[in-house]
Design an enzyme around this catalytic site. Structure first.
Site, PDB file in Angstrom:
ATOM      1  N   ARG A   1       0.823  -1.386   0.004  1.00 24.42           N
ATOM      2  CA  ARG A   1      -0.077   0.191  -0.103  1.00 24.42           C
ATOM      3  C   ARG A   1       0.785   1.188  -0.072  1.00 24.42           C
ATOM      4  O   ARG A   1       1.357   1.761   1.135  1.00 24.42           O
ATOM      5  CB  ARG A   1      -0.884   0.012   1.237  1.00 24.42           C
ATOM      6  N   VAL A   6       5.735  -9.494  -1.636  1.00 21.96           N
ATOM      7  CA  VAL A   6       6.807 -10.311  -1.282  1.00 21.96           C
ATOM      8  C   VAL A   6       6.735 -11.622  -2.169  1.00 21.96           C
ATOM      9  O   VAL A   6       7.824 -12.129  -2.242  1.00 21.96           O
ATOM     10  CB  VAL A   6       7.114 -10.548   0.176  1.00 21.96           C
ATOM     11  N   TYR A   8      -1.569 -21.975   8.491  1.00 23.94           N
ATOM     12  CA  TYR A   8      -0.930 -20.736   9.106  1.00 23.94           C
ATOM     13  C   TYR A   8       0.227 -21.138  10.154  1.00 23.94           C
ATOM     14  O   TYR A   8       1.348 -20.769  10.223  1.00 23.94           O
ATOM     15  CB  TYR A   8      -2.034 -19.836   9.596  1.00 23.94           C
ATOM     16  N   THR A  59      -4.017  -5.813  15.840  1.00 22.42           N
ATOM     17  CA  THR A  59      -3.446  -5.405  14.642  1.00 22.42           C
ATOM     18  C   THR A  59      -4.591  -5.434  13.460  1.00 22.42           C
ATOM     19  O   THR A  59      -5.768  -5.802  13.957  1.00 22.42           O
ATOM     20  CB  THR A  59      -2.247  -5.611  13.987  1.00 22.42           C
TER      21      THR A  59
HETATM   22  P1  NDP Z   1      -1.187  -6.512   9.632  1.00 27.13           P
HETATM   23  O1  NDP Z   1      -2.105  -7.284   8.950  1.00 27.13           O
HETATM   24  O2  NDP Z   1      -1.364  -5.286  10.792  1.00 27.13           O
HETATM   25  O3  NDP Z   1       0.326  -6.179   9.038  1.00 27.13           O
HETATM   26  C1  NDP Z   1       0.564  -7.057   7.949  1.00 27.13           C
HETATM   27  C2  NDP Z   1       1.725  -6.472   7.320  1.00 27.13           C
HETATM   28  O4  NDP Z   1       2.137  -7.299   6.238  1.00 27.13           O
HETATM   29  C3  NDP Z   1       1.148  -5.191   6.539  1.00 27.13           C
HETATM   30  O5  NDP Z   1       2.095  -4.189   6.353  1.00 27.13           O
HETATM   31  C4  NDP Z   1       0.915  -5.845   5.056  1.00 27.13           C
HETATM   32  O6  NDP Z   1       1.026  -4.747   3.923  1.00 27.13           O
HETATM   33  C5  NDP Z   1       2.095  -6.856   4.769  1.00 27.13           C
HETATM   34  N1  NDP Z   1       1.783  -7.837   3.974  1.00 27.13           N
HETATM   35  C6  NDP Z   1       0.889  -8.740   4.027  1.00 27.13           C
HETATM   36  N2  NDP Z   1       1.146  -9.519   2.951  1.00 27.13           N
HETATM   37  C7  NDP Z   1       1.932  -8.777   1.891  1.00 27.13           C
HETATM   38  C8  NDP Z   1       2.558  -9.250   0.713  1.00 27.13           C
HETATM   39  N3  NDP Z   1       2.066 -10.287   0.133  1.00 27.13           N
HETATM   40  N4  NDP Z   1       3.495  -8.457   0.318  1.00 27.13           N
HETATM   41  C9  NDP Z   1       4.036  -7.342   1.080  1.00 27.13           C
HETATM   42  N5  NDP Z   1       3.747  -7.085   2.270  1.00 27.13           N
HETATM   43  C10 NDP Z   1       2.592  -7.810   2.745  1.00 27.13           C
HETATM   44  O7  NDP Z   1      -0.593  -7.718  10.856  1.00 27.13           O
HETATM   45  P2  NDP Z   1       0.228  -8.185  11.981  1.00 27.13           P
HETATM   46  O8  NDP Z   1       1.256  -6.813  11.984  1.00 27.13           O
HETATM   47  O9  NDP Z   1      -0.208  -8.309  13.106  1.00 27.13           O
HETATM   48  O10 NDP Z   1       1.431  -9.048  11.185  1.00 27.13           O
HETATM   49  C11 NDP Z   1       2.693  -9.225  10.925  1.00 27.13           C
HETATM   50  C12 NDP Z   1       3.109 -10.240  11.241  1.00 27.13           C
HETATM   51  O11 NDP Z   1       3.081 -10.763  12.510  1.00 27.13           O
HETATM   52  C13 NDP Z   1       2.703 -11.622  10.375  1.00 27.13           C
HETATM   53  O12 NDP Z   1       3.764 -12.221   9.919  1.00 27.13           O
HETATM   54  C14 NDP Z   1       1.799 -11.935  11.181  1.00 27.13           C
HETATM   55  O13 NDP Z   1       1.722 -13.633  10.759  1.00 27.13           O
HETATM   56  C15 NDP Z   1       2.611 -12.013  12.459  1.00 27.13           C
HETATM   57  N6  NDP Z   1       2.062 -12.315  13.904  1.00 27.13           N
HETATM   58  C16 NDP Z   1       0.884 -11.491  13.923  1.00 27.13           C
HETATM   59  C17 NDP Z   1       0.191 -11.846  15.223  1.00 27.13           C
HETATM   60  C18 NDP Z   1      -1.178 -11.155  15.523  1.00 27.13           C
HETATM   61  O14 NDP Z   1      -1.745 -11.674  16.435  1.00 27.13           O
HETATM   62  N7  NDP Z   1      -1.400 -10.088  15.076  1.00 27.13           N
HETATM   63  C19 NDP Z   1       0.669 -12.820  16.247  1.00 27.13           C
HETATM   64  C20 NDP Z   1       1.940 -13.456  15.748  1.00 27.13           C
HETATM   65  C21 NDP Z   1       2.409 -13.331  14.655  1.00 27.13           C
HETATM   66  P3  NDP Z   1       0.250  -4.692   2.766  1.00 27.13           P
HETATM   67  O15 NDP Z   1      -0.921  -4.921   2.844  1.00 27.13           O
HETATM   68  O16 NDP Z   1       0.377  -2.868   2.510  1.00 27.13           O
HETATM   69  O17 NDP Z   1       1.154  -5.215   1.520  1.00 27.13           O
HETATM   70  C1  8X3 Z   2      -1.142 -14.845  15.218  1.00 21.13           C
HETATM   71  C2  8X3 Z   2      -1.413 -15.375  16.563  1.00 21.13           C
HETATM   72  O1  8X3 Z   2      -2.723 -17.042  17.837  1.00 21.13           O
HETATM   73  O2  8X3 Z   2      -3.730 -15.914  16.328  1.00 21.13           O
HETATM   74  O3  8X3 Z   2       0.106 -15.520  14.742  1.00 21.13           O
HETATM   75  O4  8X3 Z   2      -2.348 -17.628  15.693  1.00 21.13           O
HETATM   76  S1  8X3 Z   2      -2.652 -16.812  16.454  1.00 21.13           S
END
Ligand code: NDP
Ligand code: 8X3
Length: 249
Positions: free
Chosen positions: A35, A58, A148, A183
């Site tokens: 974005r 990515v 996942y 988030t």
């Molecule tokens: P968000 O959805 O808030 O952020 C995800 C980010 O990843 C965005 O900036 C998005 O950017 C980017 N993204 C997703 N797909 C792509 C792509 N194909 N190419 C480039 N960028 C991409 O989620 P979180 O911040 O929570 O997640 C970040 C990481 O943390 C992830 O790997 C998630 O699995 C992990 N995680 C999250 C947890 C939670 O409970 N929230 C807990 C544990 C791990 P854009 O859409 O602009 O491309």
């Molecule tokens: C994100 C945390 O517990 O929703 O990775 O899988 S959980």
């Protein structure tokens, strides 16, 4: 001389908070996401650091290698890479879940991390640091997390194996494994169903994106002789529900 950090998924959640934290501490930023407007909004927050935007997916191997191989010279000495971009799609049991969703998670959470790491490593300084964002879902199973969770288990093992291959470079690798965080993650997981997404966080505690940014920052500042291999972090109110014993007739 200023240091440089490269963060994928910097348009939301952890990635955005990590970019903000390091930017506020004087790091130059390479920020990646799809974005463009959000990359620009983040850039507009800063005046005194250099920021390079990569608007890319990515999963697009060619675009990722092209963008990284053609980084401006001033961004070609990277101190820290944060492989954060990722997502969960759906939480149906494996039998009902959508095969296309599985493929998006595998392409983003696994292949995307491989592409970015492979393309970036030649530019990471000796003694640098790679932080991968795994998940508790890579360690603990729950219903509806088949692909996942497995994608995050890959990230854990990839992080450990990368450390072996990086022997002699002084590059440290940490897999950061958060639990429940608020988030956009759940909004994406439940495909825009805000009510369902919000219900996950009702009447409980959750980790904030700024907490994860703080953890990444603190680990990055540890002395060079220390490598945190993995760090699993949950909200205090999150724990385990124990084994399930099916009752038979
Ligand atoms: P968000 O959805 O808030 O952020 C995800 C980010 O990843 C965005 O900036 C998005 O950017 C980017 N993204 C997703 N797909 C792509 C792509 N194909 N190419 C480039 N960028 C991409 O989620 P979180 O911040 O929570 O997640 C970040 C990481 O943390 C992830 O790997 C998630 O699995 C992990 N995680 C999250 C947890 C939670 O409970 N929230 C807990 C544990 C791990 P854009 O859409 O602009 O491309
Ligand atoms: C994100 C945390 O517990 O929703 O990775 O899988 S959980």
């Amino acid at each position: 001389m200023s240091k440089t950090i490269f963060i994928t998924g910097a348009t939301s959640g952890f990635g955005e908070a990590i970019a903000r934290k390091f930017g506020q501490n004087g790091y130059n930023l390479i920020i990646l996401g799809r974005r463009k407007d959000r990359l620009q909004n983040l850039t507009n927050e800063f005046k005194d650091i250099k920021i390079h935007q990569i608007c890319a997916d990515v999963r697009d191997k060619e675009a990722i290698f092209d963008a990284i191989e053609n980084l401006p010279d001033e961004f070609k000495n990277i101190d820290i890479l944060v492989n954060n971009a990722g997502l969960a799609l759906g939480q149906d049991k494996f039998m009902q879940a959508n095969l296309d969703d599985f493929e998006v998670m595998i392409d983003t959470n696994i292949k995307g991390v491989i592409y970015v790491t492979k393309a970036t490593l030649p530019y990471i300084k000796k003694g640098g640091f790679i932080a991968n964002i795994g998940s508790v879902a890579g360690n603990w199973s729950y219903e509806g997390s088949s692909v996942y969770g497995s994608s995050k288990a890959f990230i854990r093992q990839f992080s450990l194996n990368l450390r072996n291959d990086l022997k002699g470079t002084g590059i440290r690798v940490t897999n950061i494994e958060p639990g429940l965080c608020k988030t956009e993650f759940s909004i994406i997981r439940f495909k825009g169903d805000i009510k369902k997404a919000n219900s996950i966080y009702e009447n409980t505690q959750f980790i904030k994106a700024s907490d994860i940014a703080r953890i990444v920052f603190e680990i990055s500042q540890l002395p060079q002789n220390l490598n945190i291999n993995t760090i699993e972090v949950m909200a205090t109110t999150q724990s385990w529900a124990g084994f399930y014993n099916e009752k038979l007739d």
